[in-house]
Design a protein around this motif. Structure first.
Motif, short mmCIF file in Angstrom:
data_model
loop_
_atom_site.label_atom_id
_atom_site.label_comp_id
_atom_site.label_asym_id
_atom_site.label_seq_id
_atom_site.Cartn_x
_atom_site.Cartn_y
_atom_site.Cartn_z
N MET A 197 6.11 -11.83 4.64
CA MET A 197 4.73 -12.28 4.56
C MET A 197 3.90 -11.71 5.71
O MET A 197 2.79 -11.20 5.50
CB MET A 197 4.67 -13.82 4.62
N ASN A 198 4.40 -11.81 6.93
CA ASN A 198 3.61 -11.40 8.10
C ASN A 198 3.33 -9.91 8.11
O ASN A 198 2.21 -9.48 8.42
CB ASN A 198 4.33 -11.82 9.38
N TYR A 199 4.31 -9.09 7.76
CA TYR A 199 4.07 -7.65 7.79
C TYR A 199 3.17 -7.20 6.64
O TYR A 199 2.36 -6.28 6.81
CB TYR A 199 5.40 -6.89 7.78
N VAL A 200 3.25 -7.87 5.50
CA VAL A 200 2.32 -7.55 4.42
C VAL A 200 0.91 -8.00 4.80
O VAL A 200 -0.08 -7.32 4.49
CB VAL A 200 2.78 -8.23 3.10
N LYS A 201 0.79 -9.11 5.51
CA LYS A 201 -0.53 -9.62 5.91
C LYS A 201 -1.26 -8.69 6.87
O LYS A 201 -2.49 -8.79 7.01
CB LYS A 201 -0.39 -11.00 6.55
N LEU A 202 -0.54 -7.80 7.53
CA LEU A 202 -1.22 -6.86 8.42
C LEU A 202 -2.26 -6.03 7.68
O LEU A 202 -3.30 -5.66 8.25
CB LEU A 202 -0.19 -5.92 9.07
N ILE A 203 -2.00 -5.75 6.39
CA ILE A 203 -2.94 -4.92 5.61
C ILE A 203 -4.26 -5.65 5.38
O ILE A 203 -5.32 -5.14 5.77
CB ILE A 203 -2.28 -4.49 4.28
N PRO A 204 -4.27 -6.85 4.77
CA PRO A 204 -5.57 -7.52 4.59
C PRO A 204 -6.21 -7.92 5.91
O PRO A 204 -7.45 -7.89 6.03
CB PRO A 204 -5.21 -8.76 3.74
N TYR A 205 -5.43 -8.28 6.93
CA TYR A 205 -6.01 -8.65 8.21
C TYR A 205 -6.75 -7.47 8.83
O TYR A 205 -7.81 -7.64 9.45
CB TYR A 205 -4.93 -9.16 9.16
N ALA A 206 -6.21 -6.26 8.67
CA ALA A 206 -6.89 -5.08 9.20
C ALA A 206 -8.21 -4.86 8.49
O ALA A 206 -9.24 -4.58 9.13
CB ALA A 206 -5.99 -3.86 9.05
N PHE A 207 -8.22 -5.00 7.17
CA PHE A 207 -9.46 -4.81 6.40
C PHE A 207 -10.47 -5.92 6.67
O PHE A 207 -11.68 -5.69 6.59
CB PHE A 207 -9.14 -4.75 4.91
N LEU A 208 -10.00 -7.11 7.01
CA LEU A 208 -10.89 -8.24 7.27
C LEU A 208 -11.40 -8.26 8.71
O LEU A 208 -12.17 -9.15 9.08
CB LEU A 208 -10.16 -9.56 6.97
N GLY A 209 -10.96 -7.31 9.53
CA GLY A 209 -11.45 -7.23 10.90
C GLY A 209 -10.78 -8.17 11.87
O GLY A 209 -11.28 -8.37 12.99
N GLN A 210 -9.64 -8.74 11.49
CA GLN A 210 -8.96 -9.70 12.37
C GLN A 210 -8.07 -9.03 13.41
O GLN A 210 -7.57 -9.69 14.32
CB GLN A 210 -8.12 -10.67 11.52
N ALA A 224 -6.21 -13.65 1.01
CA ALA A 224 -7.08 -12.58 1.49
C ALA A 224 -8.42 -12.58 0.76
O ALA A 224 -9.46 -12.27 1.35
CB ALA A 224 -6.38 -11.23 1.32
N ALA A 225 -8.40 -12.96 -0.51
CA ALA A 225 -9.63 -12.96 -1.31
C ALA A 225 -10.63 -14.00 -0.83
O ALA A 225 -11.84 -13.79 -0.92
CB ALA A 225 -9.30 -13.19 -2.79
N VAL A 226 -10.13 -15.13 -0.31
CA VAL A 226 -11.04 -16.21 0.11
C VAL A 226 -11.21 -16.26 1.62
O VAL A 226 -12.03 -17.04 2.11
CB VAL A 226 -10.55 -17.58 -0.41
N PHE A 227 -10.45 -15.46 2.36
CA PHE A 227 -10.47 -15.54 3.82
C PHE A 227 -11.88 -15.38 4.37
O PHE A 227 -12.34 -16.17 5.20
CB PHE A 227 -9.55 -14.48 4.42
N GLY A 228 -12.58 -14.36 3.92
CA GLY A 228 -13.91 -14.11 4.43
C GLY A 228 -14.97 -15.06 3.91
O GLY A 228 -16.09 -15.09 4.42
N LEU A 229 -14.63 -15.86 2.89
CA LEU A 229 -15.59 -16.79 2.30
C LEU A 229 -15.58 -18.15 2.99
O LEU A 229 -16.46 -18.96 2.76
CB LEU A 229 -15.28 -16.97 0.80
#
Length: 255
Positions: free
Chosen positions: A184-197, A91-96
């Protein structure tokens, strides 16, 4: 609010999600996720990952019901902490990472997984003795899996590097893999929401693809007694070879 209208997107996305669901149903469970590499041929790779996540979460529900309580708690305790750390790193590097870099990573993972699988299946290869569980190895590959899963839903190959040598029975391997990626997938919903995905366009597109989730999982369960893993792997490997090479080419061209 709109959905993707390119017909080629749907031509590629529909069979890709069915194949992914078949794998999540426990049939050829190491085949990997072909949905993101195929969709990334038409839409930006980060958007493909955003579209895929809600559908993968729906598949996880069906998969958990199919493999309920057949997982290995010992292995989950080893790999889950690393996986959660991998999500944070991803999540830290996704937007980079730009689209070209993500395509290059997705394509590289697909080709590396394909090469490793073909090497292990080469004729005359001696079957090694089962490996011993290791918190260090399991934690490391869990972290790598969580990272690549966050960036491109491509966590299967790294996790397989640790789990496959343990030679778990087929049901335990499938169930343990299902639980790991469900978390993994359900936890990823949190950063994906913040990243606009999880935008309206992505969610509406996911909604149209959603019926393929239980269909693919049920087909995977049905196929276990009717088709050899070898035939299914050949289909998936052919798709991974073509899409992986194309994504690497596009990624290198865009850098």
């Amino acid at each position: 609010m709109s959905i993707i209208t390119d017909p080629w997107f749907w031509v590629l996305a529909a069979p890709a999600f069915v194949l992914t669901g078949v794998s999540k149903g426990g049939f050829a469970s190491g085949a990997g996720n072909v949905a993101v590499p195929l969709m990334a041929l038409i839409v930006p790779a980060p958007q493909a990952a955003g579209i895929a996540l809600p559908v993968l979460c729906a598949m996880d529900i069906s998969s958990l019901r199919a493999w309920w309580r057949r997982w290995s708690w010992e292995q989950l305790r080893i790999i889950l902490p690393g996986g959660l750390l991998g999500i944070a790193a991803g999540a830290a590097v996704f937007g980079l990472m730009n689209d070209a870099a993500v395509k290059l990573m997705v394509g590289g993972i697909a080709l590396a997984f394909l090469a490793r699988s073909l090497w292990q299946a080469r004729p005359g290869r001696a079957v090694p003795a089962p490996a011993q569980p290791s918190r260090v190895k399991g934690g490391f590959w869990g972290l790598v899996s969580g990272f690549t899963s966050t960036v491109a839903h491509a966590g299967g190959p790294p996790l397989a590097v640790y789990l496959y040598p343990l030679r778990l029975d087929r049901a335990t391997l499938a169930a343990t893999t299902v639980v790991f990626f469900a978390v993994m997938n359900y936890v990823k919903l949190i950063p994906y929401a913040f990243l606009g995905q999880l935008s309206a366009t992505n969610l509406l597109t996911s909604l149209v693809l959603l019926p393929l989730a239980p269909l693919g999982v049920r087909l995977g369960i049905w196929l276990q007694a009717r088709m050899s893993d070898r035939v299914f792997y050949r289909i998936v490997y052919a798709m991974l070879a073509v899409t992986g090479a194309k994504l690497v080419w596009d990624g290198l061209a865009g850098l």
